[in-house]
Design a protein around this motif. Sequence first.
Motif, PDB file in Angstrom:
ATOM      1  N   GLY A 196       0.814  -1.225   0.000  1.00 17.11           N
ATOM      2  CA  GLY A 196       0.000   0.000   0.000  1.00 17.11           C
ATOM      3  C   GLY A 196       0.839   1.261   0.000  1.00 17.11           C
ATOM      4  O   GLY A 196       0.422   2.295  -0.515  1.00 17.11           O
ATOM      5  N   HIS A 197       2.053   1.160   0.554  1.00 18.72           N
ATOM      6  CA  HIS A 197       2.894   2.353   0.635  1.00 18.72           C
ATOM      7  C   HIS A 197       4.075   2.281  -0.324  1.00 18.72           C
ATOM      8  O   HIS A 197       5.137   2.852  -0.087  1.00 18.72           O
ATOM      9  N   MET A 198       3.858   1.570  -1.414  1.00 19.99           N
ATOM     10  CA  MET A 198       4.844   1.542  -2.490  1.00 19.99           C
ATOM     11  C   MET A 198       4.512   2.706  -3.433  1.00 19.99           C
ATOM     12  O   MET A 198       3.344   2.972  -3.720  1.00 19.99           O
TER      13      MET A 198
ATOM     14  N   VAL B  79      -1.313  12.762  -2.406  1.00 19.08           N
ATOM     15  CA  VAL B  79      -0.820  12.589  -1.030  1.00 19.08           C
ATOM     16  C   VAL B  79      -1.524  11.383  -0.408  1.00 19.08           C
ATOM     17  O   VAL B  79      -2.741  11.229  -0.517  1.00 19.08           O
ATOM     18  N   CYS B  80      -0.737  10.511   0.221  1.00 16.93           N
ATOM     19  CA  CYS B  80      -1.249   9.301   0.868  1.00 16.93           C
ATOM     20  C   CYS B  80      -1.617   9.620   2.321  1.00 16.93           C
ATOM     21  O   CYS B  80      -1.195  10.640   2.867  1.00 16.93           O
ATOM     22  N   GLY B  81      -2.370   8.743   2.954  1.00 15.89           N
ATOM     23  CA  GLY B  81      -2.722   8.903   4.362  1.00 15.89           C
ATOM     24  C   GLY B  81      -1.490   8.986   5.264  1.00 15.89           C
ATOM     25  O   GLY B  81      -1.536   9.559   6.353  1.00 15.89           O
TER      26      GLY B  81
ATOM     27  N   GLY C 172       2.110   9.698  -3.908  1.00 16.01           N
ATOM     28  CA  GLY C 172       2.157   8.728  -4.996  1.00 16.01           C
ATOM     29  C   GLY C 172       2.054   7.273  -4.599  1.00 16.01           C
ATOM     30  O   GLY C 172       2.333   6.381  -5.395  1.00 16.01           O
ATOM     31  N   HIS C 173       1.656   7.000  -3.339  1.00 15.75           N
ATOM     32  CA  HIS C 173       1.560   5.607  -2.913  1.00 15.75           C
ATOM     33  C   HIS C 173       0.313   4.927  -3.480  1.00 15.75           C
ATOM     34  O   HIS C 173      -0.709   5.570  -3.717  1.00 15.75           O
ATOM     35  N   LEU C 174       0.410   3.611  -3.637  1.00 16.42           N
ATOM     36  CA  LEU C 174      -0.697   2.819  -4.182  1.00 16.42           C
ATOM     37  C   LEU C 174      -2.004   3.065  -3.417  1.00 16.42           C
ATOM     38  O   LEU C 174      -3.076   3.211  -4.003  1.00 16.42           O
TER      39      LEU C 174
HETATM   40 ZN   LIG Z   1       1.551   5.881   2.115  1.00 15.69          ZN
END
Ligand SMILES: [Zn+2]
Length: 312
Positions: free
Chosen positions: A158-160, A168-170, A175-177
């Motif tokens: 998930g954080h790739m 923006v990811c959580g 750019g994370h999956l």
């Molecule tokens: Zn992430």
Amino acid sequence: MKVVGVDLGGTKILSRLVDPVTFRSVGREKMSTPTGGPKSVLDAIVGLVEQLDGAGEAEVVGVGVPGLVDTDGVVARCPNIAGWDSPVKVKTKLEAALGRPVVVSNDVNCGAVAEHRAGAGKGVDDLMALFVGTGVGGGLILGGRLVVGSRGMAGEIGHMTVIDDGRVCGCGERGHLEAYAGRAGMQRESRRLAAAGRSSKLTELTSGGPIKSRHIAQALAEGDEITHQLVDDSVKALAIGIGNVATVLDLRRVVLGGGMIDRLGQPYLDQIAGSLSFGGFGPTVCDLALAQRIDDAGVLGAALLAADRIEG
Ligand SMILES: [Zn+2]
């Protein structure tokens, strides 16, 4: 041999007495997850195990937790459990209370082991199980064994990074999956678009509440343009992530489950498969399969991992 399996979730705790050879289980204890912090949660687990197996028939107890677990059974934090924001020695504390060995594992890894032994990954020894819901979690089985890595983080797909300088990811990175394929990420993007004047069917269906997988399925079925775009973006991100991992690890199968996959089903899987690209060595050898949604998969996986430890 019998093993107690426990699945600690954000809303409930489940436990069963499992035979690790036949996968059959007897008894089923369930309760709401206490909200008084880690101590109240561990006390509840001890109570459940004693209710289920007060006579001590099980040699070992396996516990799946929704957080990062190190090799000593210390759980750093569980974002979905109230008050669990610093490391807790879960293994040590439960062993002291229960008087028998306890094996603590990450819940996504438990799900991956259940799919590998009893579900869509049966007979395949190099696979990744991917669970897509609010976020995206993954578990890796290589050479028939669960791989946890040096810090317990192996399989955290998930954080790739899948899109350079992307959404923006959580977790705060870009750019994370998970920012593309997880429901929380899709919700953030749909709200950002709505604030910029591009409202979608999702805004209407959820009336400000959280987006559920069924809302996405309904908006898609009604031909909503923004939802189609969000889903296409998620397909592209999943295909990049899966393709890269499968190429690096020479996987034979990727099993997909979780709320989003259950709801969008085979057509979604076909769309991802159509966008996949593996390292180019002849015909594609890695297939995608829907998870079999085994009953109490987390409990079964936790029990099987505990039994492995006893058998060495
Ligand atoms: Zn992430």
